[in-house]
Design a protein around this motif. Structure first.
Motif, short mmCIF file in Angstrom:
data_model
loop_
_atom_site.label_atom_id
_atom_site.label_comp_id
_atom_site.label_asym_id
_atom_site.label_seq_id
_atom_site.Cartn_x
_atom_site.Cartn_y
_atom_site.Cartn_z
N PHE A 93 78.23 22.46 38.26
CA PHE A 93 76.83 22.81 38.49
C PHE A 93 76.75 23.82 39.66
O PHE A 93 76.18 24.91 39.55
N LEU A 217 78.64 19.44 44.39
CA LEU A 217 77.70 20.49 43.96
C LEU A 217 77.57 21.57 45.05
O LEU A 217 77.82 22.76 44.81
N THR A 218 77.21 21.12 46.27
CA THR A 218 77.01 22.10 47.34
C THR A 218 78.35 22.72 47.74
O THR A 218 78.41 23.89 48.11
N GLN A 221 79.00 25.43 45.32
CA GLN A 221 78.22 26.64 45.64
C GLN A 221 78.90 27.42 46.78
O GLN A 221 79.05 28.64 46.71
N GLN A 341 61.81 19.30 45.24
CA GLN A 341 63.08 19.94 45.61
C GLN A 341 63.07 21.43 45.27
O GLN A 341 63.53 22.27 46.03
N GLN A 342 62.53 21.76 44.11
CA GLN A 342 62.56 23.16 43.68
C GLN A 342 61.41 23.97 44.28
O GLN A 342 61.60 25.11 44.69
N TRP A 346 63.98 26.27 48.29
CA TRP A 346 65.39 26.41 48.67
C TRP A 346 66.15 27.40 47.80
O TRP A 346 66.88 28.28 48.30
N ASN A 347 65.99 27.30 46.48
CA ASN A 347 66.81 28.15 45.62
C ASN A 347 66.46 29.62 45.72
O ASN A 347 67.29 30.48 45.41
N MET A 350 68.97 30.57 47.95
CA MET A 350 70.30 30.61 47.32
C MET A 350 70.46 31.90 46.52
O MET A 350 71.49 32.54 46.53
N ASN A 376 74.17 23.87 54.05
CA ASN A 376 73.75 23.00 52.94
C ASN A 376 74.83 21.95 52.66
O ASN A 376 74.55 20.75 52.53
N TYR A 451 66.73 20.41 54.57
CA TYR A 451 66.65 20.34 53.10
C TYR A 451 67.80 19.48 52.55
O TYR A 451 67.57 18.54 51.78
N GLY A 456 67.16 17.79 49.18
CA GLY A 456 68.22 18.41 48.39
C GLY A 456 69.10 17.36 47.74
O GLY A 456 69.76 17.61 46.72
N TRP A 460 68.53 13.33 43.25
CA TRP A 460 69.61 13.05 42.30
C TRP A 460 69.97 11.57 42.24
O TRP A 460 70.85 11.16 41.47
N ASN A 482 63.38 19.52 37.28
CA ASN A 482 64.20 20.28 38.24
C ASN A 482 64.52 21.68 37.70
O ASN A 482 64.30 22.68 38.38
O1 LIG Z 1 70.57 19.37 44.87
C1 LIG Z 1 70.92 20.67 44.52
C2 LIG Z 1 71.39 21.41 45.74
O2 LIG Z 1 70.49 21.28 46.75
C3 LIG Z 1 71.65 22.86 45.45
O3 LIG Z 1 71.96 23.55 46.63
C4 LIG Z 1 70.51 23.54 44.72
O4 LIG Z 1 70.88 24.85 44.41
C5 LIG Z 1 70.11 22.78 43.48
O5 LIG Z 1 69.05 23.39 42.83
C6 LIG Z 1 69.78 21.35 43.82
O6 LIG Z 1 69.44 20.66 42.67
#
Ligand SMILES: O[C@H]1[C@H](O)[C@@H](O)[C@H](O)[C@@H](O)[C@H]1O
Length: 576
Positions: A93, A217-218, A221, A341-342, A346-347, A350, A376, A451, A456, A460, A482
């Motif tokens: 992801f 996940l983080t 990224q 969250q969205q 934050w994104n 990103m 993050n 966050y 963040g 989940w 999400n």
């Molecule tokens: O929990 C995740 C996380 O915080 C990521 O950094 C973000 O890009 C996602 O959209 C989120 O669902």
């Protein structure tokens, strides 16, 4: 695969209850205390062996149908293996949503022998979010029909097809289709991996284990940003970047060939034998009788939804999700948190942090982007330690106000820098490297920390909100929220910068973060340390914030004072 038909179930609820009550009274109450027993730490066979369970009467249990039997053991290598393998989906992801920003820069004229237009870039970026949105709508039901494990393995196949299409892409459309198919995998993995982990995790560390998925996940990224920066100037480096994603997905597939599904899923299918085997393997110190009691209880508490075929079942589940008050509350919380969250922005950082940092005078914008995604990751690690100990509710209520303040400061700083957009061009009143520019970087990093600590990570944990019979559809709704939010933010952020200025955009996110704090304060109960089944009792007649906090505290005390409880076996744990 067929649905489990309850009529053929060898377990009758009232029979089970009787059987369990007898066991509770005779075997588990050797000291002869009367009434519905709240809690014991005696071995089933009365021996001196290390005690591994507690019996708990749940909150607000008006009809007194259940006595919770909870394993109270530490984590075993088997559970750890399952957790780590499942959370590779989290890595996929993160990596797949993370590599695209640097890939877009280095693709150059490799597709159709021409530069990508602004619109092409948007389509390639959004294709994965769109694929994830589509697949997350079906993933929950598929997880109930086919199983959690086969769905994760199917997502691996999607990842492989998607990556191969991209690595070999000569045309824009092949690349876009590859990203879309990869998105199908991302959507499935983003829903099923946390669901899988929460179903196999011991309750006291369920939060932590689920955060392992967010850590991957983080971390994914961050690694994608790092590799991307390293490969930017390598010829066809973006193909290597995409190709690397094949390694983790193949590893996950290989492991899952040998690993089982979750006990709760096996019980849904009526496979009591397999469920008991997996539970026994997860809790090797538990006696056979105790495992059996737990299995019986899970059957009793998780009656499956009736329906002759899949369509009817899904319809009935969706109805049950919306009409049963506890489920509806779970849905409001699940979708609410994912939306927050969205929509708190934050994104947008990103995806567009490079653009923002360049605008405020930083030439090495990719280094700053790595600092932001590194923050993050580090604060997801802080959440890992805090989520069960401090509790989900508290870290949310620390994180959201912190985000609000950081966003307000950024909004003010943007105002003083004086950025306006003419077309796609940013025009800066006070250009170059200014103190307001530094304020923005510092507060974006602080925003990232708050966050990751709360919103963040906590959404989940969504699987714990829903009872087993609607967990699939419930988590589908939340995950789809999400991805829909992510799609909206990715496709409107630049337009917002142009139309309401960066200062207005950040002020808008700040006001949403502020409103969200109230939502969490009034609607999000503390669920750390509670059994999955117990969450339903909390949500039965309200959000029960106070009761949830009392219950979570008591669960923590139980675990902390195990030694004392051995000497003092009867304690009424829960009052309504
Ligand atoms: O929990 C995740 C996380 O915080 C990521 O950094 C973000 O890009 C996602 O959209 C989120 O669902």
């Amino acid at each position: 695969m067929s649905w489990h038909d309850e009529s053929s179930s060898p377990y009758d609820a009232s029979e089970l209850r009787k059987q369990k009550e007898e066991q509770v009274e005779t075997e588990l109450n050797p000291l002869g205390h009367s009434g519905s027993v709240a809690m014991f730490e005696e071995d089933l066979d009365g021996g001196d062996a290390e005690k591994d369970y507690v019996m708990i009467k749940p909150v607000n249990d008006e009809d007194d149908t259940s006595v919770m039997i909870t394993f109270n053991q530490g984590i075993t290598p088997f559970i750890l293996t399952l957790t780590f393998v499942a959370s590779i989906s989290g890595f996929m992801f993160g990596y797949d949503t993370g590599y695209i920003s640097s890939a877009l820069v280095s693709i150059g004229t490799d597709l159709d022998n021409k530069e990508l237009t602004y619109g092409d870039r948007e389509i390639i970026t959004a294709a994965t979010s769109l694929g994830a949105l589509i697949s997350s709508i079906f993933a929950g039901t598929a997880a109930d029909v086919f199983g959690r494990k086969p769905c994760i393995m199917f997502s691996n196949v999607m990842f492989v097809i998607g990556a191969i299409l991209q690595v070999t892409a000569k045309s824009f459309w092949q690349m876009a289709v590859g990203r879309l198919i990869m998105g199908f995998g991302v959507g499935i993995g983003s829903l099923i991996s946390p669901l899988f982990i929460s179903e196999i995790a011991p309750k006291m560390i369920r939060g932590r284990l689920t955060v392992i998925n967010s850590l991957w996940l983080t971390g994914g990224q961050l690694i994608a940003y790092g590799c991307g920066a390293g490969l930017t100037h390598v010829n066809n480096g973006w193909r290597i970047l995409v190709g690397l994603s094949l390694i983790p997905t193949c590893i996950q597939f290989g492991f899952f060939v040998f690993l089982p599904d979750t006990p709760r899923y096996y019980l849904m299918k009526g496979n009591v034998q397999r469920a008991s085997e997996v539970l026994q393997k997860s809790y090797p110190e538990a006696t056979e009788e105790l495992v059996q009691l737990k299995v019986n209880e899970m059957i009793q508490l998780n009656q499956s939804i009736p329906g002759k075929n899949i369509g009817q079942k899904v319809w009935n589940m969706t109805k049950e999700l919306h009409t049963k008050p506890a489920n509806l509350r779970a849905l409001i919380i699940g979708c609410g948190l994912q939306g927050i969250q969205q929509f708190t922005g934050w994104n947008s950082l990103m995806y567009f942090s490079g653009t923002i940092f360049e605008t405020v005078g930083f030439t090495n914008s990719s280094a700053v982007s790595i600092i932001v995604s590194g923050t993050n990751f580090i604060f997801t690690l802080v959440a890992f330690f805090a989520i069960d100990k401090i509790g989900r509710r508290k870290i949310l209520l620390i994180g959201l106000p912190g985000m609000t303040v950081s966003l307000v400061v950024c909004s003010i700083a943007f105002h003083f820098i004086g950025i306006t957009f003419v077309g796609n061009e940013a025009q800066v009143l006070h250009g170059g490297f200014t103190s307001w520019g530094i304020v923005i970087i510092v507060f974006i990093v602080i925003f990232a920390g708050f966050y990751a600590l709360g919103i963040g990570t906590v959404p989940w944990q969504q699987s714990e909100l829903f009872p087993q019979n609607v967990r699939g559809v419930g988590t589908s709704f939340a995950t789809a929220t999400n991805w829909a939010g992510s799609l909206v933010i990715a496709s409107t952020f630049l337009t917002m910068l142009q139309n309401i200025t960066p200062s207005g955009t950040f002020a808008f996110f700040a006001s949403l973060a502020c409103l969200s704090t109230f939502f969490c304060y009034f609607c999000y109960p503390e669920l750390s340390g509670l059994e999955l089944e117990e969450v339903q009792t909390i949500l039965k007649d309200g959000f029960n914030i106070k009761a949830s906090m009392v219950l979570a505290k008591k669960r923590k005390q139980q675990v902390a004072s195990r030694e004392k409880l051995k000497l003092e076996p009867t304690h009424e744990i829960i009052e309504a």
